[in-house]
Write an enzyme that holds these catalytic residues in place. Sequence first.
Site, PDB file in Angstrom:
ATOM      1  N   TYR A  69       6.339 -30.802 -43.846  1.00 25.11           N
ATOM      2  CA  TYR A  69       7.040 -32.060 -42.826  1.00 25.11           C
ATOM      3  C   TYR A  69       7.174 -33.739 -44.264  1.00 25.11           C
ATOM      4  CZ  TYR A  69       3.692 -31.108 -39.694  1.00 25.11           C
ATOM      5  OH  TYR A  69       3.085 -30.890 -38.621  1.00 25.11           O
ATOM      6  N   HIS A  97      -0.060 -23.053 -42.157  1.00 24.90           N
ATOM      7  CA  HIS A  97       0.803 -23.259 -40.994  1.00 24.90           C
ATOM      8  C   HIS A  97       1.365 -22.593 -39.756  1.00 24.90           C
ATOM      9  CE1 HIS A  97       3.641 -26.925 -40.192  1.00 24.90           C
ATOM     10  NE2 HIS A  97       3.017 -26.419 -39.260  1.00 24.90           N
TER      11      HIS A  97
END
Length: 280
Positions: free
Chosen positions: A51, A109
């Site tokens: 991110y 993730h």
Amino acid sequence: MIEQEKYTLNDGHLIPKIGLGTFQIRGYEGVEQILTAIQSGYRLLDTSTNYDSEGAVGEAIRRSGIPRSNFFVTTKLPGKYHHFEDALKMIEESLLRTGLSYFDLYLIHWPLPKRDNYVEAWKALIAAKKRGLVRSIGVSNFEEDHLDKIIQETGVIPAINQNEIHPYWPQEKLLKINKKYGILTEAWSPLGRGSKELEESLIQNIAQKYGKDTGQIILRWQVERGIIPIVKATSPEHQRRNIDIFDFSLSSEEINKITALKQENGRVDNQDPNEYEEFV
């Protein structure tokens, strides 16, 4: 400021029942947006190396003036660092980026089963926890086969499994699997990421009944199902509304009706964990 309720993870640590997602929240503007969320009561802050918001999260915590121990900070391991030593170095690098001395929760993730290195990555997270770099470890986007494999290989059960969950993709089967293992479930894109779920007449009618907006109804539906919604919002107004979901409850019938909105191809971006090749 709204005081949050908390769950107890399977390793004994406490986690707030709703969190702020920081995807596309970055830079100095991102710091200010995270600060407004903190001022509204958010203490669970969810970021990821992918991110590019880890630095903003760390800076917002420092500027808040609130003790580090009051926050629950989560970040995630990118797919290109699934090998053991790479994973450990990336965890250290993420700590350097945030300026923190530990993470409350660290997740893989995506499993990336085509590459099939996620067991090695999980072993690295176990080692990182033993070293005190992270307090709780978990996974994201893992399905039953992926969970079975890491647990059988290591004997260590994740504390969290973060998945795509919203009314068009309610993940009933996966919720049962997580509960079987004692894994707490988090939801990414809990409102469906700009989908038509917010406009569903059923949800609009329920919102009118409780004097809430449709987003609050969906978030309450998540919490009622034992799920922690990780919701992104940049405006103070939306941040406050999203967290203001603890003063009412939905009936079992209402929960079931919202769950029944499920669609066959309900994923927001067709990201099947068995096929999806994570951006790197």
